[in-house]
Design a protein around this motif. Sequence first.
Motif, mmCIF file in Angstrom:
data_model
loop_
_atom_site.group_PDB
_atom_site.id
_atom_site.type_symbol
_atom_site.label_atom_id
_atom_site.label_comp_id
_atom_site.label_asym_id
_atom_site.label_seq_id
_atom_site.Cartn_x
_atom_site.Cartn_y
_atom_site.Cartn_z
ATOM 1 N N VAL A 67 0.863 -1.180 0.000
ATOM 2 C CA VAL A 67 0.000 0.000 0.000
ATOM 3 C C VAL A 67 0.898 1.229 0.000
ATOM 4 O O VAL A 67 1.776 1.355 0.861
ATOM 5 C CB VAL A 67 -0.927 0.017 1.231
ATOM 6 N N LEU A 68 0.701 2.090 -0.978
ATOM 7 C CA LEU A 68 1.417 3.362 -1.037
ATOM 8 C C LEU A 68 0.458 4.447 -0.572
ATOM 9 O O LEU A 68 -0.687 4.488 -1.006
ATOM 10 C CB LEU A 68 1.867 3.671 -2.462
ATOM 11 N N ILE A 69 0.941 5.329 0.296
ATOM 12 C CA ILE A 69 0.102 6.419 0.784
ATOM 13 C C ILE A 69 0.728 7.734 0.353
ATOM 14 O O ILE A 69 1.883 8.016 0.680
ATOM 15 C CB ILE A 69 -0.036 6.392 2.314
ATOM 16 N N LEU A 70 -0.037 8.511 -0.385
ATOM 17 C CA LEU A 70 0.416 9.833 -0.805
ATOM 18 C C LEU A 70 0.108 10.814 0.309
ATOM 19 O O LEU A 70 -1.052 11.039 0.643
ATOM 20 C CB LEU A 70 -0.276 10.248 -2.099
ATOM 21 N N MET A 71 1.140 11.372 0.898
ATOM 22 C CA MET A 71 0.978 12.272 2.036
ATOM 23 C C MET A 71 0.853 13.700 1.540
ATOM 24 O O MET A 71 1.825 14.429 1.462
ATOM 25 C CB MET A 71 2.154 12.114 2.996
ATOM 26 N N GLY A 72 -0.362 14.077 1.214
ATOM 27 C CA GLY A 72 -0.640 15.444 0.788
ATOM 28 C C GLY A 72 -1.363 16.192 1.882
ATOM 29 O O GLY A 72 -1.650 15.655 2.947
ATOM 30 N N ILE A 73 -1.691 17.406 1.597
ATOM 31 C CA ILE A 73 -2.384 18.258 2.564
ATOM 32 C C ILE A 73 -3.697 17.623 3.002
ATOM 33 O O ILE A 73 -4.094 17.695 4.152
ATOM 34 C CB ILE A 73 -2.648 19.651 1.947
ATOM 35 N N GLU A 74 -4.406 16.979 2.090
ATOM 36 C CA GLU A 74 -5.727 16.425 2.387
ATOM 37 C C GLU A 74 -5.677 15.109 3.144
ATOM 38 O O GLU A 74 -6.693 14.662 3.652
ATOM 39 C CB GLU A 74 -6.510 16.217 1.081
ATOM 40 N N ALA A 75 -4.513 14.476 3.237
ATOM 41 C CA ALA A 75 -4.441 13.144 3.841
ATOM 42 C C ALA A 75 -4.922 13.121 5.283
ATOM 43 O O ALA A 75 -5.575 12.168 5.706
ATOM 44 C CB ALA A 75 -3.020 12.602 3.754
ATOM 45 N N THR A 76 -4.622 14.148 6.050
ATOM 46 C CA THR A 76 -5.035 14.150 7.452
ATOM 47 C C THR A 76 -6.539 14.282 7.594
ATOM 48 O O THR A 76 -7.082 13.911 8.620
ATOM 49 C CB THR A 76 -4.354 15.302 8.222
ATOM 50 N N ASP A 77 -7.214 14.808 6.592
ATOM 51 C CA ASP A 77 -8.656 14.984 6.657
ATOM 52 C C ASP A 77 -9.419 13.764 6.149
ATOM 53 O O ASP A 77 -10.630 13.739 6.217
ATOM 54 C CB ASP A 77 -9.076 16.198 5.816
ATOM 55 N N SER A 78 -8.734 12.784 5.650
ATOM 56 C CA SER A 78 -9.400 11.651 5.041
ATOM 57 C C SER A 78 -9.515 10.482 6.007
ATOM 58 O O SER A 78 -8.529 9.830 6.328
ATOM 59 C CB SER A 78 -8.652 11.200 3.785
#
Length: 136
Positions: A67-78
């Motif tokens: 599993v690859l997780i893209l750590m963008g600005i929106e990741a914490t809100d998801s």
Amino acid sequence: MRTYNLFISHSWADSDMYNKLIHLLNSKRDFSYRDYSVPKDDPLDSDGTDENLYNAIKTQIARSSVVLILMGIEATDSKWINQEIRIAKNEFRIPKPVIAIESSKNNSDLAIVKQGADRIVDWNPERIVSAIREVV
């Protein structure tokens, strides 16, 4: 050449990052993969309930080797990115490895993602592919 089965966890608000990663992976001639992600333009048919969506995502992750997780600005809100980490780590007899990909150095508030990751790499094609090969 080995083919890697990937689930790329990302917020739909960060679809540009997902598309950039796909382009980056496609540019690597010595790397072959299948994408079991849930892109914005191809959502899962889950009848709209959280339980059905959870099970549909679990099915996609089950097909994946990492599993690859893209750590963008929106990741914490998801909440779904957090659920995907939980699925990868807890829902299978052998947990799925998780690689977090930092898009910038501004990801200090993504502690949940970092805690769930087996590897954290920056946005570098060689490091991403190397991390995938190391954990699988």
